[in-house]
Design a protein around this motif. Structure first.
Motif, PDB file in Angstrom:
ATOM      1  N   GLU A  40      55.549  25.808  41.461  1.00  0.00           N
ATOM      2  CA  GLU A  40      56.795  26.474  41.820  1.00  0.00           C
ATOM      3  C   GLU A  40      57.215  27.464  40.734  1.00  0.00           C
ATOM      4  O   GLU A  40      57.709  28.557  41.043  1.00  0.00           O
ATOM      5  N   ALA A  41      57.006  27.107  39.475  1.00  0.00           N
ATOM      6  CA  ALA A  41      57.364  28.015  38.385  1.00  0.00           C
ATOM      7  C   ALA A  41      56.578  29.320  38.470  1.00  0.00           C
ATOM      8  O   ALA A  41      57.127  30.405  38.229  1.00  0.00           O
ATOM      9  N   PHE A  42      55.293  29.227  38.819  1.00  0.00           N
ATOM     10  CA  PHE A  42      54.483  30.441  38.969  1.00  0.00           C
ATOM     11  C   PHE A  42      55.119  31.424  39.947  1.00  0.00           C
ATOM     12  O   PHE A  42      55.266  32.613  39.656  1.00  0.00           O
ATOM     13  N   ILE A  43      55.475  30.930  41.119  1.00  0.00           N
ATOM     14  CA  ILE A  43      55.901  31.869  42.155  1.00  0.00           C
ATOM     15  C   ILE A  43      57.397  32.161  42.134  1.00  0.00           C
ATOM     16  O   ILE A  43      57.837  33.109  42.774  1.00  0.00           O
ATOM     17  N   ARG A  44      58.164  31.365  41.389  1.00  0.00           N
ATOM     18  CA  ARG A  44      59.587  31.691  41.221  1.00  0.00           C
ATOM     19  C   ARG A  44      59.771  32.808  40.186  1.00  0.00           C
ATOM     20  O   ARG A  44      60.635  33.663  40.353  1.00  0.00           O
ATOM     21  N   CYS A  45      58.977  32.789  39.096  1.00  0.00           N
ATOM     22  CA  CYS A  45      59.183  33.817  38.072  1.00  0.00           C
ATOM     23  C   CYS A  45      58.144  34.931  38.127  1.00  0.00           C
ATOM     24  O   CYS A  45      58.353  35.999  37.541  1.00  0.00           O
ATOM     25  N   GLY A  46      57.029  34.734  38.840  1.00  0.00           N
ATOM     26  CA  GLY A  46      56.056  35.802  39.026  1.00  0.00           C
ATOM     27  C   GLY A  46      56.462  36.716  40.173  1.00  0.00           C
ATOM     28  O   GLY A  46      57.263  36.350  41.034  1.00  0.00           O
ATOM     29  N   HIS A  47      55.900  37.930  40.179  1.00  0.00           N
ATOM     30  CA  HIS A  47      56.254  38.920  41.207  1.00  0.00           C
ATOM     31  C   HIS A  47      55.090  39.269  42.126  1.00  0.00           C
ATOM     32  O   HIS A  47      55.248  40.030  43.080  1.00  0.00           O
ATOM     33  N   GLY A  48      53.931  38.733  41.838  1.00  0.00           N
ATOM     34  CA  GLY A  48      52.750  38.941  42.655  1.00  0.00           C
ATOM     35  C   GLY A  48      51.638  38.066  42.121  1.00  0.00           C
ATOM     36  O   GLY A  48      51.718  37.549  40.997  1.00  0.00           O
ATOM     37  N   VAL A  49      50.566  37.887  42.910  1.00  0.00           N
ATOM     38  CA  VAL A  49      49.474  36.981  42.534  1.00  0.00           C
ATOM     39  C   VAL A  49      48.126  37.667  42.727  1.00  0.00           C
ATOM     40  O   VAL A  49      47.886  38.307  43.753  1.00  0.00           O
ATOM     41  N   ILE A  50      47.260  37.519  41.727  1.00  0.00           N
ATOM     42  CA  ILE A  50      45.854  37.900  41.845  1.00  0.00           C
ATOM     43  C   ILE A  50      45.021  36.627  41.731  1.00  0.00           C
ATOM     44  O   ILE A  50      45.239  35.813  40.832  1.00  0.00           O
ATOM     45  N   VAL A  51      44.072  36.462  42.649  1.00  0.00           N
ATOM     46  CA  VAL A  51      43.212  35.281  42.653  1.00  0.00           C
ATOM     47  C   VAL A  51      41.781  35.708  42.360  1.00  0.00           C
ATOM     48  O   VAL A  51      41.208  36.523  43.091  1.00  0.00           O
ATOM     49  N   PHE A  52      41.210  35.165  41.296  1.00  0.00           N
ATOM     50  CA  PHE A  52      39.806  35.356  40.961  1.00  0.00           C
ATOM     51  C   PHE A  52      39.009  34.151  41.470  1.00  0.00           C
ATOM     52  O   PHE A  52      39.593  33.131  41.841  1.00  0.00           O
ATOM     53  N   PRO A  53      37.679  34.234  41.481  1.00  0.00           N
ATOM     54  CA  PRO A  53      36.895  33.076  41.922  1.00  0.00           C
ATOM     55  C   PRO A  53      37.201  31.837  41.088  1.00  0.00           C
ATOM     56  O   PRO A  53      37.453  31.919  39.879  1.00  0.00           O
ATOM     57  N   GLY A  54      37.202  30.701  41.742  1.00  0.00           N
ATOM     58  CA  GLY A  54      37.483  29.440  41.064  1.00  0.00           C
ATOM     59  C   GLY A  54      37.000  28.279  41.898  1.00  0.00           C
ATOM     60  O   GLY A  54      36.277  28.459  42.889  1.00  0.00           O
ATOM     61  N   GLY A  55      37.429  27.095  41.522  1.00  0.00           N
ATOM     62  CA  GLY A  55      37.015  25.888  42.225  1.00  0.00           C
ATOM     63  C   GLY A  55      38.171  25.232  42.947  1.00  0.00           C
ATOM     64  O   GLY A  55      39.011  25.910  43.548  1.00  0.00           O
ATOM     65  N   VAL A  56      38.249  23.906  42.847  1.00  0.00           N
ATOM     66  CA  VAL A  56      39.246  23.172  43.626  1.00  0.00           C
ATOM     67  C   VAL A  56      40.669  23.457  43.157  1.00  0.00           C
ATOM     68  O   VAL A  56      41.609  23.466  43.949  1.00  0.00           O
ATOM     69  N   GLY A  57      40.851  23.695  41.850  1.00  0.00           N
ATOM     70  CA  GLY A  57      42.191  24.020  41.362  1.00  0.00           C
ATOM     71  C   GLY A  57      42.692  25.328  41.921  1.00  0.00           C
ATOM     72  O   GLY A  57      43.866  25.459  42.297  1.00  0.00           O
ATOM     73  N   THR A  58      41.804  26.308  42.010  1.00  0.00           N
ATOM     74  CA  THR A  58      42.167  27.601  42.590  1.00  0.00           C
ATOM     75  C   THR A  58      42.453  27.464  44.083  1.00  0.00           C
ATOM     76  O   THR A  58      43.394  28.068  44.603  1.00  0.00           O
ATOM     77  N   ALA A  59      41.639  26.652  44.778  1.00  0.00           N
ATOM     78  CA  ALA A  59      41.886  26.408  46.200  1.00  0.00           C
ATOM     79  C   ALA A  59      43.236  25.736  46.410  1.00  0.00           C
ATOM     80  O   ALA A  59      43.969  26.061  47.363  1.00  0.00           O
ATOM     81  N   GLU A  60      43.590  24.815  45.524  1.00  0.00           N
ATOM     82  CA  GLU A  60      44.898  24.164  45.603  1.00  0.00           C
ATOM     83  C   GLU A  60      46.017  25.206  45.479  1.00  0.00           C
ATOM     84  O   GLU A  60      46.994  25.191  46.241  1.00  0.00           O
ATOM     85  N   GLU A  61      45.878  26.113  44.526  1.00  0.00           N
ATOM     86  CA  GLU A  61      46.893  27.148  44.312  1.00  0.00           C
ATOM     87  C   GLU A  61      47.019  28.069  45.518  1.00  0.00           C
ATOM     88  O   GLU A  61      48.129  28.420  45.948  1.00  0.00           O
ATOM     89  N   ILE A  62      45.879  28.450  46.103  1.00  0.00           N
ATOM     90  CA  ILE A  62      45.894  29.324  47.281  1.00  0.00           C
ATOM     91  C   ILE A  62      46.628  28.658  48.435  1.00  0.00           C
ATOM     92  O   ILE A  62      47.471  29.280  49.099  1.00  0.00           O
ATOM     93  N   LEU A  63      46.330  27.401  48.703  1.00  0.00           N
ATOM     94  CA  LEU A  63      46.951  26.697  49.827  1.00  0.00           C
ATOM     95  C   LEU A  63      48.438  26.494  49.594  1.00  0.00           C
ATOM     96  O   LEU A  63      49.240  26.569  50.525  1.00  0.00           O
ATOM     97  N   TYR A  64      48.824  26.235  48.354  1.00  0.00           N
ATOM     98  CA  TYR A  64      50.239  26.120  48.017  1.00  0.00           C
ATOM     99  C   TYR A  64      50.955  27.430  48.324  1.00  0.00           C
ATOM    100  O   TYR A  64      51.997  27.454  49.003  1.00  0.00           O
ATOM    101  N   LEU A  65      50.404  28.525  47.840  1.00  0.00           N
ATOM    102  CA  LEU A  65      51.033  29.833  48.030  1.00  0.00           C
ATOM    103  C   LEU A  65      51.118  30.215  49.502  1.00  0.00           C
ATOM    104  O   LEU A  65      52.182  30.620  49.996  1.00  0.00           O
ATOM    105  N   LEU A  66      50.017  30.076  50.229  1.00  0.00           N
ATOM    106  CA  LEU A  66      50.013  30.472  51.642  1.00  0.00           C
ATOM    107  C   LEU A  66      50.921  29.563  52.465  1.00  0.00           C
ATOM    108  O   LEU A  66      51.601  30.035  53.384  1.00  0.00           O
ATOM    109  N   GLY A  67      50.941  28.270  52.145  1.00  0.00           N
ATOM    110  CA  GLY A  67      51.824  27.365  52.876  1.00  0.00           C
ATOM    111  C   GLY A  67      53.273  27.775  52.754  1.00  0.00           C
ATOM    112  O   GLY A  67      54.057  27.639  53.703  1.00  0.00           O
TER     113      GLY A  67
END
Length: 460
Positions: A245-272
């Motif tokens: 929540e802190a990431f998307i409350r104080c950030g203004h945009g997101v860039i996603v680079f290749p990653g594993g399960v942690g990155t997938a978790e972040e993507i699903l959180y954001l899209l949800g």
């Protein structure tokens, strides 16, 4: 061979110099409800900045003789470190960045555990109270700057990436920095360090004096992803949900680079969250990017998202392959859109109050064998709940891979079991297999990966 250690007395570096007797006693308390163990674990992680390990349990065991004590002084306090890793020092003096991070740990652990006790009527299951907790921890850490125009780009991606992927993330960070944008990451190595390193060089070229390299972490992950030394603002949130929540409350945009399960978790959180109807008109630029050889990786991610969440979810992001300049230009334009919208809606630039976050994304998920097996991974529920439960599945795998408690559970009782609708589970299993094949589960050079999960049929 035993790693060299140092005993040292360390003064604070601008974060927290005064503690009450109650706070000191809680930090000394080694019982289950005390803060000593938590503080020691986070302090040791910070002192291991630059060491390539992603096994929190192994780190704790390798430094079993490390200890930290609070030493009251007439003008404040100092920390006495016993058997601290020698690489955190130069000629007997602790690196300044590490010293800053060490006292950031102290500041945030004290503060985040004080708020629920001191705030009248604070409820751990109330969405507004949880968002306020995130806000107060960020404000106390001086991350929130009133009056500063939107310029914070959140960069997500794997800690276990190839050299070429790291260089690409650095070039993207360089292009962002040339355009005056600053960086927020999970503060660790790999795709979390690359954008910060690129931005520092670009900021120097542009004579940007106030470039920000914000690292946001949490106690469970910090041992596996120690803060990289470029981070100049470190924040330790109480748990993964508040970190996200802190990431998307104080950030203004997101860039996603290749990653594993942690990155997938972040993507699903954001899209949800972005799929919530209340957020339909809220500008929030999201770009997935990597080198040309990562094109198949993002095709896989895109296919998984469309299958699980529908084509509407894919409209929330743009995939840009092998073009750092275009990525940065897209983010720069996105910052302008965010600024225009926030100004029109009279919403703060420094904290996205208008963003609607369903409580299912805020309440902590505790990965254990029972909770992982009971996840509702089926299609007979709203799409944001599908995202939320898939996010929890990835969170549990992360815990089993790198978090001390998760690793111990898997060693004691075997892999976490994940069951559900085959139309969700089979693509999940296939994507996880690709993460393993591409060495995205553990750092290169680590021992062979033993899965912390097992996909089972609902009939098992």
């Amino acid at each position: 061979m035993q790693e060299p250690t140092i005993n040292a007395l360390v003064s604070p570096e601008g974060s927290l110099e005064i503690l009450s007797n109650h706070e000191v006693n809680r930090l000394k308390d080694r019982s289950e409800g005390g803060l000593y163990r938590l503080f020691r674990q986070c302090a040791l992680a910070v002192l291991n900045t630059g060491v390539e390990t992603d096994d929190c349990k192994a780190l704790m065991e390798a430094h079993a003789d490390f200890d930290v004590h609070l030493v009251p002084q007439p003008r404040g306090l100092k920390l006495e470190l016993v058997n601290a890793p020698a690489h955190a020092f130069v000629d007997g003096e602790m690196l300044r960045a590490i010293r800053e991070h060490l006292f950031s740990v102290l500041r945030d652990i004290i503060y985040s555990h004080s708020i629920p006790q001191s705030a009248s009527g604070f409820r751990r299951d109330d969405p507004e109270d949880l968002t306020n907790l995130v806000f107060h921890v960020l404000r106390n850490a001086r991350v929130l700057e009133a009056g500063r125009q939107p310029d914070l780009v959140v960069c997500w991606g794997g800690h276990s990436i190839s050299h070429d992927e790291y260089q690409y993330s650095k070039e993207v960070g360089h292009q962002l920095g040339l355009r005056g944008l600053s960086i927020i990451t999970g503060c660790g190595p790999g795709a979390m360090k690359g954008p910060m390193k690129g931005a520092t060089i670009a900021h120097a070229k542009q004579r940007v004096k106030n470039g920000r390299y914000i690292g946001i972490t949490e106690p469970g992950i910090i041992g596996a992803e120690a803060p990289n030394p470029i981070v100049n603002e470190l924040v330790i949130m109480p748990d993964i949900e508040k970190r996200l929540e802190a990431f998307i409350r104080c950030g203004h945009g997101v860039i996603v680079f290749p990653g594993g399960v942690g990155t997938a978790e972040e993507i699903l959180y954001l899209l949800g969250i972005l799929l919530h109807p209340d957020n339909a008109d809220l500008p929030f630029p999201v770009v997935f990017t990597g080198k040309q050889e990562n094109a198949e990786y993002f095709e896989m991610i895109d296919k998984f998202i469309r299958n699980a969440l529908g084509d509407e979810a894919a409209k929330k992001y743009e995939i840009i392959i092998d073009d750092p300049v275009r990525v940065a230009q897209t983010m720069k334009k996105g910052m302008k859109d965010v600024e225009t919208f926030r100004r029109a809606m009279q919403d703060a630039y420094y904290f996205n109050w208008m963003l609607k976050i369903d409580p299912v994304f805020q309440l902590p998920f505790h990965p254990n064998h029972e909770n992982m097996r009971d996840l509702e991974l089926h299609r007979d529920q709203p799409v944001h709940l599908i995202a939320a439960n898939l996010r929890k599945a990835f969170s549990g795998i992360v815990a089993g891979n790198v978090k001390e408690d998760g690793i111990r559970q898997v060693q004691a009782r075997g892999p976490f079991e994940i069951a559900g609708d085959p139309t969700l589970i089979k693509p999940l299993e296939a994507m996880l297999a690709q993460f393993v094949a591409q060495n995205r589960m553990k750092l290169p050079g680590s021992s062979a990966y033993h899965p912390s999960y097992r996909i089972v049929s609902e009939a098992d």
